[in-house]
Scaffold this active site. Structure first.
Site, PDB file in Angstrom:
ATOM      1  CB  CYS A 233      -0.963  -0.007   1.172  1.00 51.26           C
ATOM      2  SG  CYS A 233      -2.114  -1.395   1.096  1.00 51.26           S
TER       3      CYS A 233
ATOM      4  CG  HIS B  27      -3.054   3.607   1.763  1.00 50.06           C
ATOM      5  ND1 HIS B  27      -3.570   3.153   0.566  1.00 50.06           N
ATOM      6  CD2 HIS B  27      -3.123   2.566   2.628  1.00 50.06           C
ATOM      7  CE1 HIS B  27      -3.930   1.887   0.717  1.00 50.06           C
ATOM      8  NE2 HIS B  27      -3.677   1.513   1.953  1.00 50.06           N
TER       9      HIS B  27
ATOM     10  CG  ASN C 163      -6.488  -0.684   1.157  1.00 44.60           C
ATOM     11  OD1 ASN C 163      -5.791  -0.299   0.220  1.00 44.60           O
ATOM     12  ND2 ASN C 163      -5.985  -1.063   2.319  1.00 44.60           N
TER      13      ASN C 163
END
Ligand code: COA
Length: 316
Positions: free
Chosen positions: A113, A243, A273
């Site tokens: 990520c 993020h 996500n």
């Protein structure tokens, strides 16, 4: 001194939308549970014949268009991804081929990520060193392919998509500073182990609650580090482009910055996500809808498997 600046942004989402209501028929969950714990309402999912390089191509074409360059101006391609089409070649090389611009260096970065922040920092350093003048930096994921769709504590989180920026050499900074970290002590809290049985799919294994706590503390620290490195105050930041893991993690970082949530670019409700794609996707959406304007100070930060984490402070 040479600096780098973002010339333009682009993004792309696969057409299929998976809502929380649809997830209710797949695992034992509810829209209310998912939304209250994560802030997610829906996410996009790739079609069976759609791969990370396809998403990367569409996002890249949009970024190229918004930058006013042609694909032939690009002299470096970096793709951040955890879900490449193949073990090799890299998505970056496949993307280069799809763009029809053989020749320039092209490679993937794997920092889960945090991948886009890692990729942006790498491209910035290529440009500062004079090794590139016009870099295409992409975050792209078909993350749904490595999710166990029977694991309700996990599958509700993820989505697919891609975002891209064109980074060009400039006499003004653009990228003000980047800060990258990693700590492999946390490997087992969030990982995709290789299955001994080749017939079993490799999928994400996560200790969600433990990851949540480390993420919040680590992101607090990276905010402090980034501000201190630049002698800046919290109030100097115009926009936070985090993020997009969980709305509660975003809220915690905003609180740390004494920032109202209307200064935080939130896409987690619609995208879930999307791992390395989440920051460039969020950036592009806020640039397109004219919230983020030229000259604004933008803080991007990310945390992911490894653990890896990092930030990029930019003047857009
Ligand atoms: N629907 C309904 N109930 C669920 C559920 C779901 N989808 N998933 C888990 N539960 C249940 C659990 O079984 C548990 O039940 P129990 O108390 O009877 O044992 C309960 O809800 C609480 O589980 P817990 O895991 O403690 O929930 P949580 O509040 O920590 O939320 C996450 C889980 C995954 C949403 C949250 O921990 C999180 O977002 N963590 C960060 C993960 C992340 O961002 N990872 C990527 C980093 S880049």
């Amino acid at each position: 001194m040479i600096h780098s600046r973002i010339a333009g942004t682009g993004s792309y989402l696969p057409k299929k939308i998976l809502t929380n209501a649809a997830l209710e028929s797949m695992v034992d969950t509810t829209d209310e549970w998912i939304f209250s714990r994560t802030g997610i309402r829906e996410r996009h999912i790739v079609a069976d014949d759609e791969f990370t390089s396809d998403l990367a191509l569409q996002a890249s074409l949009n970024a190229i268009k918004s930058s006013g360059i042609t694909a032939h101006d690009i002299d470096l391609i970096i793709v951040a991804t955890t879900t490449p089409d193949k073990i090799f070649p890299s998505v970056a090389v496949m993307l280069q081929n799809k763009l029809g611009i053989a020749g320039c260096p092209a490679f993937d970065i794997q920092a889960v990520c945090s991948g886009f922040v890692y990729a942006l920092a790498t491209a910035d350093n290529f440009i500062k060193a004079g090794a590139a003048q016009c870099a295409l930096v992409v975050g792209a994921e078909a993350f749904s392919r490595i999710v166990d769709w029977t694991d309700r504590g996990n599958c509700i989180l993820w989505g697919d998509g891609a975002g891209a920026v064109v980074l060009q050499a400039s006499d003004q900074p653009g990228i003000i500073s980047t800060h990258l970290h990693a700590d492999g002590n946390y490997e087992k809290m969030l990982h995709v182990p290789r299955q001994a049985d080749a017939k079993v799919k490799d999928t994400v294994v996560m200790e969600g609650n433990a990851v949540f706590k480390v993420a919040v503390n680590t992101l607090d620290a990276i905010v402090d580090e980034t501000l201190a490195a630049n002698g800046m105050q919290k109030s100097d930041i115009d926009w936070l482009v985090p993020h997009q893991a969980n709305i509660r993690i975003l809220q915690a970082t905003a609180k740390k910055l004494d920032m109202n949530m209307d200064k935080v670019i939130v896409t987690v409700d619609k995208h879930g996500n999307t791992s390395a794609a989440s920051i460039p996707l969020a950036l592009d959406i806020a640039v397109q809808d004219r919230r983020i304007k030229r000259g604004d100070i933008v803080l991007m930060e990310a945390f992911g498997g490894g653990f890896t984490w990092g930030s990029a402070l930019i003047r857009y």
